[in-house]
Write an enzyme that holds these catalytic residues in place. Structure first.
Site, PDB file in Angstrom:
ATOM      1  N   ALA A 247     -15.782 -13.143   3.363  1.00 55.93           N
ATOM      2  CA  ALA A 247     -15.874 -13.271   4.920  1.00 55.93           C
ATOM      3  C   ALA A 247     -16.956 -12.425   5.554  1.00 55.93           C
ATOM      4  O   ALA A 247     -17.180 -12.708   6.651  1.00 55.93           O
ATOM      5  CB  ALA A 247     -14.520 -13.443   5.397  1.00 55.93           C
TER       6      ALA A 247
ATOM      7  N   ARG B  94     -26.772  -6.484   7.092  1.00 56.56           N
ATOM      8  CA  ARG B  94     -27.934  -6.055   6.475  1.00 56.56           C
ATOM      9  C   ARG B  94     -28.978  -6.877   5.459  1.00 56.56           C
ATOM     10  O   ARG B  94     -30.127  -6.502   5.203  1.00 56.56           O
ATOM     11  CB  ARG B  94     -27.634  -4.750   5.543  1.00 56.56           C
TER      12      ARG B  94
HETATM   13  C1  UD1 Z   1     -14.212  -2.126  -0.305  1.00 54.78           C
HETATM   14  C2  UD1 Z   1     -13.296  -1.260  -0.634  1.00 54.78           C
HETATM   15  C3  UD1 Z   1     -13.318   0.024  -1.439  1.00 54.78           C
HETATM   16  C4  UD1 Z   1     -14.286  -0.537  -2.542  1.00 54.78           C
HETATM   17  C5  UD1 Z   1     -15.421  -1.284  -2.364  1.00 54.78           C
HETATM   18  C6  UD1 Z   1     -16.178  -1.822  -3.435  1.00 54.78           C
HETATM   19  C7  UD1 Z   1     -11.126  -1.562   0.878  1.00 54.78           C
HETATM   20  C8  UD1 Z   1     -10.541  -1.256   2.095  1.00 54.78           C
HETATM   21  N1  UD1 Z   1     -12.256  -0.766   0.539  1.00 54.78           N
HETATM   22  O1  UD1 Z   1     -14.786  -1.409   0.691  1.00 54.78           O
HETATM   23  O2  UD1 Z   1     -12.275   0.821  -1.847  1.00 54.78           O
HETATM   24  O3  UD1 Z   1     -14.684   0.859  -3.033  1.00 54.78           O
HETATM   25  O4  UD1 Z   1     -15.013  -2.686  -1.503  1.00 54.78           O
HETATM   26  O5  UD1 Z   1     -17.109  -2.884  -2.982  1.00 54.78           O
HETATM   27  O6  UD1 Z   1     -10.746  -2.637   0.477  1.00 54.78           O
HETATM   28  N2  UD1 Z   1     -14.202  -8.979   3.342  1.00 54.78           N
HETATM   29  C9  UD1 Z   1     -13.684  -9.831   4.009  1.00 54.78           C
HETATM   30  N3  UD1 Z   1     -13.329  -9.756   5.113  1.00 54.78           N
HETATM   31  C10 UD1 Z   1     -13.068  -8.473   5.730  1.00 54.78           C
HETATM   32  C11 UD1 Z   1     -13.547  -7.433   4.809  1.00 54.78           C
HETATM   33  C12 UD1 Z   1     -14.071  -7.529   3.866  1.00 54.78           C
HETATM   34  O7  UD1 Z   1     -13.620 -10.975   3.403  1.00 54.78           O
HETATM   35  O8  UD1 Z   1     -12.410  -8.264   6.873  1.00 54.78           O
HETATM   36  C13 UD1 Z   1     -15.007  -9.222   1.905  1.00 54.78           C
HETATM   37  C14 UD1 Z   1     -16.441  -8.952   2.059  1.00 54.78           C
HETATM   38  O9  UD1 Z   1     -17.063 -10.157   2.435  1.00 54.78           O
HETATM   39  C15 UD1 Z   1     -16.862  -8.389   0.829  1.00 54.78           C
HETATM   40  C16 UD1 Z   1     -15.470  -7.629   0.121  1.00 54.78           C
HETATM   41  O10 UD1 Z   1     -14.296  -8.226   1.037  1.00 54.78           O
HETATM   42  O11 UD1 Z   1     -16.995  -9.444  -0.294  1.00 54.78           O
HETATM   43  C17 UD1 Z   1     -15.488  -6.130   0.383  1.00 54.78           C
HETATM   44  O12 UD1 Z   1     -15.676  -5.881   1.665  1.00 54.78           O
HETATM   45  P1  UD1 Z   1     -16.839  -4.738   2.078  1.00 54.78           P
HETATM   46  O13 UD1 Z   1     -16.834  -4.771   3.486  1.00 54.78           O
HETATM   47  O14 UD1 Z   1     -18.054  -4.917   1.306  1.00 54.78           O
HETATM   48  O15 UD1 Z   1     -15.897  -3.681   1.790  1.00 54.78           O
HETATM   49  P2  UD1 Z   1     -16.285  -1.975   1.665  1.00 54.78           P
HETATM   50  O16 UD1 Z   1     -15.815  -1.464   2.875  1.00 54.78           O
HETATM   51  O17 UD1 Z   1     -17.603  -1.710   1.059  1.00 54.78           O
END
Ligand code: UD1
Ligand code: CA
Length: 455
Positions: free
Chosen positions: A10, A15
């Protein structure tokens, strides 16, 4: 036990600076998320839940061939909140595997090792050690037992925790019952005011659940894509891995950094591929096929011992064995070359059969045609297949010789053994073994006075 998969996709992907949702950007011509779906399909999973937010219409269109549970996350309130959107599709007795939607190179083997780890514990987590763990969730282990006790997000970590190099990849498995119970206890009381999925780890540990970790075979498998540079880096990694596999299978690749396979490439024995070849869709190369530099091959089948010279472009075509193509040849959809046929430079062939041993060696267009065996098409021959509205066919029998610079105005038939004189415009059919000449008669004028420059 059923295995239910949740893919988190989602995130907006700000970026990428694109109108396309991040997970639809391509690696090897296939959307990022489709790579993940295909890998999930290669393991034994029962349902796939896709949590999406942005560009839902585009996603649904791109993934229309897949059977997915579509789970809309209207506001991106964190990874825990994202997983909550799929809860209704999860039953307590399922094992639930959670994957991130932006790491396309995750492999079947790694998912299997994660599934394997879950068999002897309550929660299995895919972790990796990074030289630079900046931005990632850190895996906190109990100093005595080395058991995982929590994941701490970078923004919430203490200076000591920031030293930890083992990070959370975001991929994990647990039972549906545990997952739902832990999700209901999540809060967003943290640095980012998000519902962190990662908080379930500490909950599991405090309940005394067994937590195991598994590691990917190679690091790029768990790398997510957030910008165009990372997209390009993973494209290279993907291509390089494919090149390695082809070389292990016995293909001679001149430079593994200069080959692109955007689909399926299957090669016979002793195939050789020079630099900058691009393969798209389904390409099958027979034994000892040689591909010259800078060729593009899309959805085609090339018979054994055929040589494709530099800068040739082949799409939706079939080529039998022992043919020679190019340099600079173009085989368009429906080109069908018999054994030993030769198609030379600046020749375009479309929807045409070229019989065994026939030659179209220079500067020609052959479209909507059928050529028998042993035909020789002279340089600059054109099949005039289009009257501006309709297309018509040219039929050429065995052993026909077409002189250079001829125009064959379809529909027209040149029967077996006939010869067409160079420079002819053929509008009527030619009978077997006849010579057809259709060009202005030559007159030589003696005592010709060359023009002189006006004063
Ligand atoms: C997350 C992890 C982190 C891990 C990293 C690996 C959490 C809180 N943190 O961090 O520990 O090291 O991934 O890449 O889980 N997404 C949604 N909905 C949201 C938020 C995210 O669908 O509300 C999806 C994003 O599209 C993505 C994935 O979840 O595919 C990870 O989200 P991202 O924002 O990249 O997580 P990080 O904060 O980087
Ligand atoms: Ca991320």
């Amino acid at each position: 036990m059923a295995l239910s998969v949740i893919i988190l996709a989602a995130g907006k992907g700000t970026r990428m600076k694109s109108d396309l949702p991040k997970v639809l950007h391509p690696i090897a011509n296939k959307p990022i998320v489709e790579h993940i779906i295909n890998t999930v399909q290669s393991i034994d999973s029962d349902t796939i839940n896709l949590v999406y937010g942005h560009g839902g219409d585009m996603l649904k269109e791109a993934l229309r061939d897949y059977s997915l549970n579509w789970c809309l996350q209207e506001e991106q309130l964190g990874t825990g909140h994202a997983v909550m959107q799929a809860q209704t599709h999860i039953s307590d007795s399922d094992d639930v595997m959670i994957l991130v939607g932006d790491a396309p190179l995750i492999s079947k083997e790694t998912l299997e090792s994660l599934i394997h780890a879950k068999q002897s514990c309550d929660l299995a987590l895919l972790t990796v050690n990074l030289d630079d763990p900046t931005g990632m969730g850190r895996i906190v282990r109990d100093p005595q037992s080395d058991n995982i006790s929590a994941i701490v997000e970078h923004k919430d970590a203490s200076p000591e925790q920031l030293q930890i190099s083992e990070i959370n990849t975001g991929m994990m498995i647990m039972s549906g019952a545990n997952l739902k119970r832990w999700l209901s206890a999540l809060s967003n009381d943290n640095a980012q005011n998000e519902y962190y999925l990662t908080d379930v780890i500490a909950m599991a540990a405090s309940e005394g659940k067994r937590i195991q970790s598994a590691q990917p075979q190679w690091q790029q498998e768990v790398e997510g894509i957030n910008n165009r540079k990372q997209l390009a880096a993973l494209e290279c990694a993907y291509q390089h891995r494919l090149a390695d596999k082809l070389m292990e299978d016995g293909v001679h690749i001149f430079d593994p950094y200069r080959i692109d396979v955007r689909g399926e490439l299957s090669c016979g024995k002793d195939v050789s591929i020079d630099v900058n070849a691009v393969f798209e869709g389904n390409v099958v190369l027979g034994d000892r096929v040689k591909i010259g530099p800078n060729c593009v091959l899309k959805n085609c089948e090339i018979g054994s011992d055929t040589v494709i010279e530099a800068f040739s472009h082949i799409q939706d075509a079939k080529v039998q064995s022992n043919c020679t193509i190019g340099p600079y040849a173009r085989l368009r959809p429906g080109a069908d070359l018999g054994e030993g046929a030769k198609v030379g430079n600046f020749v375009e062939i479309k929807k045409a059969k070229v019989g065994k041993g026939s030659k179209v060696n220079h500067l020609s267009y052959i479209g909507d045609a059928e050529l028998g065996e042993g035909v020789n098409i002279g340089a600059g021959t054109i099949t005039c297949n289009y009257d501006g509205v309709n297309k018509f066919k040219t039929d050429i029998g065995d052993d026909v010789f077409i002189g250079s610079n001829s125009a064959l105005v379809a529909p027209v038939t040149i029967q077996k053994g006939a010869t067409v004189g160079a420079g002819s415009t053929i509008t009527k059919s030619v009978e077997a073994d006849n010579l057809a000449i259709a060009r202005g008669k030559q007159r030589n004028i003696s005592s010709w006075q060359k023009p002189v420059k006006k004063k």
